[in-house]
Design a protein around this motif. Structure first.
Motif, PDB file in Angstrom:
ATOM      1  N   ASP A 176     -14.023  -1.723 -47.450  1.00 11.31           N
ATOM      2  CA  ASP A 176     -14.695  -0.503 -47.893  1.00 11.31           C
ATOM      3  C   ASP A 176     -14.718  -0.490 -49.410  1.00 11.31           C
ATOM      4  OD1 ASP A 176     -15.283   2.452 -48.405  1.00 11.31           O
ATOM      5  OD2 ASP A 176     -15.174   2.438 -46.220  1.00 11.31           O
ATOM      6  N   VAL A 177     -15.676   0.209 -49.982  1.00 11.82           N
ATOM      7  CA  VAL A 177     -15.730   0.362 -51.432  1.00 11.82           C
ATOM      8  C   VAL A 177     -14.669   1.363 -51.905  1.00 11.82           C
ATOM      9  CG1 VAL A 177     -17.419   2.246 -51.475  1.00 11.82           C
ATOM     10  CG2 VAL A 177     -17.352   0.582 -53.358  1.00 11.82           C
ATOM     11  N   SER A 178     -14.207   2.222 -51.006  1.00 11.28           N
ATOM     12  CA  SER A 178     -13.229   3.254 -51.353  1.00 11.28           C
ATOM     13  C   SER A 178     -11.803   2.728 -51.283  1.00 11.28           C
ATOM     14  CB  SER A 178     -13.371   4.439 -50.399  1.00 11.28           C
ATOM     15  OG  SER A 178     -12.291   5.345 -50.541  1.00 11.28           O
ATOM     16  N   GLU A 179     -10.968   3.205 -52.183  1.00 10.95           N
ATOM     17  CA  GLU A 179      -9.555   2.824 -52.180  1.00 10.95           C
ATOM     18  C   GLU A 179      -8.833   3.371 -50.952  1.00 10.95           C
ATOM     19  OE1 GLU A 179      -7.961   6.502 -55.016  1.00 10.95           O
ATOM     20  OE2 GLU A 179      -8.006   4.452 -55.790  1.00 10.95           O
ATOM     21  N   GLU A 180      -9.450   4.331 -50.247  1.00  8.70           N
ATOM     22  CA  GLU A 180      -8.841   4.904 -49.051  1.00  8.70           C
ATOM     23  C   GLU A 180      -8.738   3.899 -47.908  1.00  8.70           C
ATOM     24  OE1 GLU A 180      -7.419   7.899 -48.721  1.00  8.70           O
ATOM     25  OE2 GLU A 180      -7.777   8.087 -50.874  1.00  8.70           O
ATOM     26  N   VAL A 181      -9.405   2.755 -48.067  1.00  3.60           N
ATOM     27  CA  VAL A 181      -9.323   1.734 -47.025  1.00  3.60           C
ATOM     28  C   VAL A 181      -7.889   1.226 -46.873  1.00  3.60           C
ATOM     29  CG1 VAL A 181      -9.804  -0.300 -48.474  1.00  3.60           C
ATOM     30  CG2 VAL A 181     -10.512  -0.276 -46.059  1.00  3.60           C
ATOM     31  N   ALA A 182      -7.109   1.321 -47.944  1.00  2.99           N
ATOM     32  CA  ALA A 182      -5.706   0.903 -47.873  1.00  2.99           C
ATOM     33  C   ALA A 182      -4.935   1.757 -46.874  1.00  2.99           C
ATOM     34  CB  ALA A 182      -5.061   0.997 -49.254  1.00  2.99           C
ATOM     35  N   ALA A 183      -5.299   3.042 -46.763  1.00  3.63           N
ATOM     36  CA  ALA A 183      -4.622   3.926 -45.817  1.00  3.63           C
ATOM     37  C   ALA A 183      -4.943   3.538 -44.380  1.00  3.63           C
ATOM     38  CB  ALA A 183      -5.028   5.373 -46.078  1.00  3.63           C
ATOM     39  N   THR A 184      -6.184   3.117 -44.146  1.00  4.07           N
ATOM     40  CA  THR A 184      -6.555   2.653 -42.805  1.00  4.07           C
ATOM     41  C   THR A 184      -5.715   1.448 -42.419  1.00  4.07           C
ATOM     42  OG1 THR A 184      -8.847   3.428 -43.046  1.00  4.07           O
ATOM     43  CG2 THR A 184      -8.428   1.748 -41.373  1.00  4.07           C
ATOM     44  N   ALA A 185      -5.628   0.484 -43.330  1.00  5.32           N
ATOM     45  CA  ALA A 185      -4.862  -0.729 -43.054  1.00  5.32           C
ATOM     46  C   ALA A 185      -3.378  -0.422 -42.876  1.00  5.32           C
ATOM     47  CB  ALA A 185      -5.064  -1.739 -44.175  1.00  5.32           C
ATOM     48  N   ALA A 186      -2.854   0.489 -43.687  1.00  4.03           N
ATOM     49  CA  ALA A 186      -1.443   0.841 -43.592  1.00  4.03           C
ATOM     50  C   ALA A 186      -1.128   1.491 -42.251  1.00  4.03           C
ATOM     51  CB  ALA A 186      -1.059   1.780 -44.735  1.00  4.03           C
ATOM     52  N   ALA A 187      -2.061   2.306 -41.754  1.00  3.09           N
ATOM     53  CA  ALA A 187      -1.853   2.964 -40.466  1.00  3.09           C
ATOM     54  C   ALA A 187      -1.848   1.952 -39.320  1.00  3.09           C
ATOM     55  CB  ALA A 187      -2.942   4.009 -40.237  1.00  3.09           C
ATOM     56  N   ILE A 188      -2.567   0.850 -39.503  1.00  2.00           N
ATOM     57  CA  ILE A 188      -2.622  -0.190 -38.464  1.00  2.00           C
ATOM     58  C   ILE A 188      -1.401  -1.088 -38.531  1.00  2.00           C
ATOM     59  CG2 ILE A 188      -3.880  -2.264 -37.724  1.00  2.00           C
ATOM     60  CD1 ILE A 188      -6.462  -0.801 -38.567  1.00  2.00           C
TER      61      ILE A 188
ATOM     62  N   GLU B  84       0.603  -4.729 -39.700  1.00  2.00           N
ATOM     63  CA  GLU B  84       0.446  -6.142 -40.023  1.00  2.00           C
ATOM     64  C   GLU B  84      -0.832  -6.758 -39.477  1.00  2.00           C
ATOM     65  OE1 GLU B  84       3.876  -8.265 -38.732  1.00  2.00           O
ATOM     66  OE2 GLU B  84       5.219  -7.350 -40.221  1.00  2.00           O
ATOM     67  N   ALA B  85      -1.449  -6.131 -38.513  1.00  2.00           N
ATOM     68  CA  ALA B  85      -2.678  -6.666 -37.927  1.00  2.00           C
ATOM     69  C   ALA B  85      -3.906  -6.373 -38.776  1.00  2.00           C
ATOM     70  CB  ALA B  85      -2.887  -6.112 -36.522  1.00  2.00           C
ATOM     71  N   ALA B  86      -3.705  -5.686 -39.905  1.00  2.00           N
ATOM     72  CA  ALA B  86      -4.838  -5.315 -40.757  1.00  2.00           C
ATOM     73  C   ALA B  86      -4.669  -5.859 -42.163  1.00  2.00           C
ATOM     74  CB  ALA B  86      -4.987  -3.799 -40.810  1.00  2.00           C
ATOM     75  N   SER B  87      -5.805  -6.184 -42.784  1.00  2.00           N
ATOM     76  CA  SER B  87      -5.825  -6.625 -44.173  1.00  2.00           C
ATOM     77  C   SER B  87      -6.892  -5.824 -44.910  1.00  2.00           C
ATOM     78  CB  SER B  87      -6.152  -8.123 -44.255  1.00  2.00           C
ATOM     79  OG  SER B  87      -6.231  -8.551 -45.608  1.00  2.00           O
TER      80      SER B  87
END
Length: 264
Positions: free
Chosen positions: A38-50, A52-55
């Motif tokens: 995502d262009v938004s820095e909020e994508v880090a929150a999505t990955a954190a909620a998932i 190790e399966a997310a990057s």
């Protein structure tokens, strides 16, 4: 129950919120490793909620160098790419044709239509190398006919539908399927101000009132369709635009009789 996407790698653009976030989470729950882009820095929150399966990866989905970097990142991380979900998009506001300037129209097309084109161009060869898989594009009911979005947004989403059809044909023999989803009114990052305002003024019940289900959609409902199209359960679904809109597009506009009431 066997995880549908065990051992598979998925890229989801627009993963910072809405349909993209819900899809990324559902893919991961079903065993996939997910590049959340995502262009938004909020994508880090999505990955954190998932976990190790997310990057997470900050990218502009309508910029070719970023798309190349995104695909390369997935390959470097897991060694393969099986599913590409080109979901990132912008609304373009509510201006008429006559009030829309060329710069805005061009920007909407860049993100909403050039983005999926670039996703197909650079992801499809890697998906084919993995033995085949799926590409899912986010279009809209606004791409089917007028009345559901601005001129720029509607034109861009109509292009996405056609792009899915063309890509499915041009990928013949590759075992790479390309489909689009056409959401109706859904509560996402893009539409959240509309939902929030309706709640503030006590009119939340009016959202989605024109469809037979009489409500707006939730991102998780769209994510279920995205993951279905990406799964082996949809192995014979190709070049289609699947409408998920509560029945909105099933009819021409009419004055509907209320359920259980008699018209005098």
């Amino acid at each position: 129950m066997t995880a549908r996407f065990a051992g598979r790698t998925v890229i989801v653009t627009g993963a910072a919120s809405g349909i993209g976030r819900a899809a990324a989470q559902l893919f991961a729950q079903d065993g996939a490793r997910v590049v959340c882009a995502d262009v938004s820095e909020e994508v880090a929150a999505t990955a954190a909620a998932i976990g190790e399966a997310a990057s997470p990866l900050r990218v502009d989905a309508g910029h070719e160098a970023d798309v190349v970097r995104m695909v390369d990142h997935a390959i470097a991380w897991t060694g393969r790419l099986d599913v590409m979900v080109a979901n990132a998009g912008i609304s373009g506001g509510l201006a008429t044709i006559f009030d829309t300037d060329v710069a805005l129209f061009t920007e909407v097309l860049r993100v909403n239509l050039l983005g999926p084109f670039l996703a197909i161009k650079h992801a499809a060869p890697r998906v084919a190398e993995a033995g085949g898989g799926a590409i899912v594009l986010t279009a809209s009911v606004a791409g089917l006919r007028s009345g559901a979005g601005s001129p720029a947004y509607s034109a861009s989403k109509a292009g996405v539908i056609n792009l899915a059809q063309v890509a499915a044909q041009q990928l013949s023999g590759s075992n790479v399927r390309v489909n689009a989803i056409c959401p109706g009114l859904t509560e996402t990052g893009m539409t959240r101000p509309t939902f929030d305002y309706a709640r503030e003024v006590g009119k939340a019940d009016r959202l989605g009132r024109l469809n037979p289900l009489r409500r707006g959609g939730q991102p998780e409902e769209l994510a279920e369709v995205v993951t279905f199209l990406a799964s082996d359960a949809a192995s014979y679904v190709n070049g289609q635009a699947i409408v998920v809109d509560g029945g909105l597009s099933s009819s021409h506009p009419i004055t509907r009789q209320e359920y259980g009431k008699t018209t005098v």
